[in-house]
Scaffold this active site. Structure first.
Site: not given
Ligand code: G3I
Length: 411
Positions: A161, A203, A239, A269, A271
């Site tokens: 990105e 990516n 997406h 990715e 969906d």
């Molecule tokens: O690890 C913490 C945890 O300790 C805490 O309790 C919890 C509370 O909300 O948050 C946890 O972190 C989260 C993390 O995922 C792990 O679960 C973050 O809040 C959350 O924002 C994060 O979201 C991820 C996101 O990337 C971050 O940018 C999504 O799961 C994940 O699907 C998403 O994936 C991205 C790709 O990497 C890149 N392309 C876009 C895609 C969708 O956004």
């Protein structure tokens, strides 16, 4: 009438044979998304997964089904903030669990991601760097992470990105301190640490829908190639939103813009989310199915598209509602693990495609309208292909010669 009877009979038999092969046996399936995708000539059909899914037996039951999945991507655990949260403090435990899982399920592992502006720990995003210290930091991080996983990674999303929607480079600690050089640098460090067979990818999202961003990504690949940087593929995140997914023609054209540069492509990715879950209609459910099929089919039609990864296969763990409240239901399985219309549509499409391939041999790929003769597992066939190289119709040479023989006999 008597003269054309043998032809009608043979054609009907052929069609019946095809449609019965194409029918899903929902009770005792002998095929799934991955097995069909491989039969169609692709490398994998996979999914994002994470350690918080490990203690969910129904989830693991589906993920481990070799018919359904042949690849996985860790959704979060290889990202910088989780893998090196403090300077020199590498935490590989979660990502190692996913690596072990992929090995035990015999899945390819796409590794994700090395240089990304998001999910960075504060020591990276909030420190003052000079170009030299930041180069050193990137070198240490990428070398340690890539070396740790070694040949377990089929591919790495090296830079993620880097572009804005208008095609300019996105502001980040990396761009702001190092300028554009950080992209080539990241690829070069990764290439130096990875086994030679590891595929190195750029990516990004919205490459399918934003023309300026797409053109900028094409230019980025060209620029890296001109500098002699090893780049093997472009990952298009895919997406999508129900009803706003680009058409099949548009998706194949997008993929081909990149494969024309000599790199692989993949939907990394995928969906397809409903904009407003509460108010989505039956029509929207069917539209979602069509959108999924378009994406899967585009990958099949573009020879160097290696595979499809869905960004979680069940709504239970989809990232969408957490980021876009009200939006969701984006996956192929519901939150309680029922297969959706979109799943059945993709599977039905793949079954039909593979059945026709088995009749006619590998006609997939390549360009040009024309008549092609192909020898497949069921004999030699003459097929008519469309401008995209897609098979439009076919008839076996055996059938043609029997008809000619009968016709001559009857004259
Ligand atoms: O690890 C913490 C945890 O300790 C805490 O309790 C919890 C509370 O909300 O948050 C946890 O972190 C989260 C993390 O995922 C792990 O679960 C973050 O809040 C959350 O924002 C994060 O979201 C991820 C996101 O990337 C971050 O940018 C999504 O799961 C994940 O699907 C998403 O994936 C991205 C790709 O990497 C890149 N392309 C876009 C895609 C969708 O956004």
């Amino acid at each position: 009438m008597t003269r054309i009877f043998p032809l009608l009979l043979a054609t009907t038999t052929l069609l019946l044979a095809t449609s019965s092969t194409a029918q899903s046996n929902r009770e005792h399936p002998s095929t799934g998304l991955h097995s069909l995708f491989v039969a169609a000539g692709k490398l994998y059909f996979g999914t994002a997964t994470e350690t918080n899914n490990l203690d969910d037996p129904t989830y693991q039951n589906i993920l481990s089904n070799p018919l359904e999945f042949g690849q996985q991507t860790p959704e979060n655990s290889q990202k910088w903030g989780l893998i090196q949260p403090n300077p020199g403090d590498f935490a590989f435990n979660n990502s190692d669990l996913i690596t072990d899982l992929s090995k035990s399920y015999n899945h390819l592992l796409r590794c994700h991601t090395l240089t990304w502006h998001s999910q960075l720990p504060p020591f990276v995003s909030a420190s003052s760097w000079t170009p030299d210290t930041l180069r050193q930091l990137l070198t240490t991080h990428i070398t340690a992470v890539v070396s740790h996983f070694g040949s377990a990674c089929y591919a790495w999303d090296v830079v993620n990105e880097a572009l804005n929607e208008n095609g300019t480079l996105r502001s980040s600690v990396f761009l702001d301190v190092l300028g554009e050089e950080y992209i080539a640098l990241s690829f070069n460090i990764a290439a130096g640490a990875a086994p030679p067979e590891t595929k190195l990818y750029y990516n990004d999202f919205n490459l399918e829908t934003s023309p300026q961003k797409q053109t900028a990504a094409v230019e980025l690949v060209k620029s890296l190639q001109a500098q002699g940087v090893k780049i093997d593929g472009v990952g298009l995140q895919a997406h999508f939103t129900v009803g706003q997914t680009p058409s099949l023609e548009s998706l194949t054209a997008t993929l081909r813009r990149f494969t024309d540069l000599g790199v692989d492509v993949a939907w990394t990715e995928l969906d397809v989310a409903h904009e407003d879950v509460e108010n989505s209609s039956e029509l929207a459910v069917e539209q979602q199915a069509e959108d999924y099929v378009a994406a899967v089919r585009a990958c099949i039609e573009v020879e160097r598209c290696v595979g499809v990864t869905v960004w979680q296969f069940t709504d239970k763990y989809s990232w969408v509602p957490g980021t876009f409240p009200g939006k969701g239901d984006a996956c192929l399985w519901t939150a309680d693990y029922q297969r959706k219309s979109a799943y059945w549509a993709v599977k039905g499409f793949l079954e039909g495609w593979v059945a026709r391939m088995n009749m006619t041999g590998a006609l997939v790929g390549g360009n040009g309208t024309g008549i092609k003769t192909v020898t497949g597992s069921k004999g030699t066939f003459v097929g008519v292909t469309s401008g995209t190289g897609r098979l439009v119709g076919s008839v076996s040479v055996g059938l043609i010669s029997s008809c000619v023989w009968l016709a001559l006999k009857m004259i």
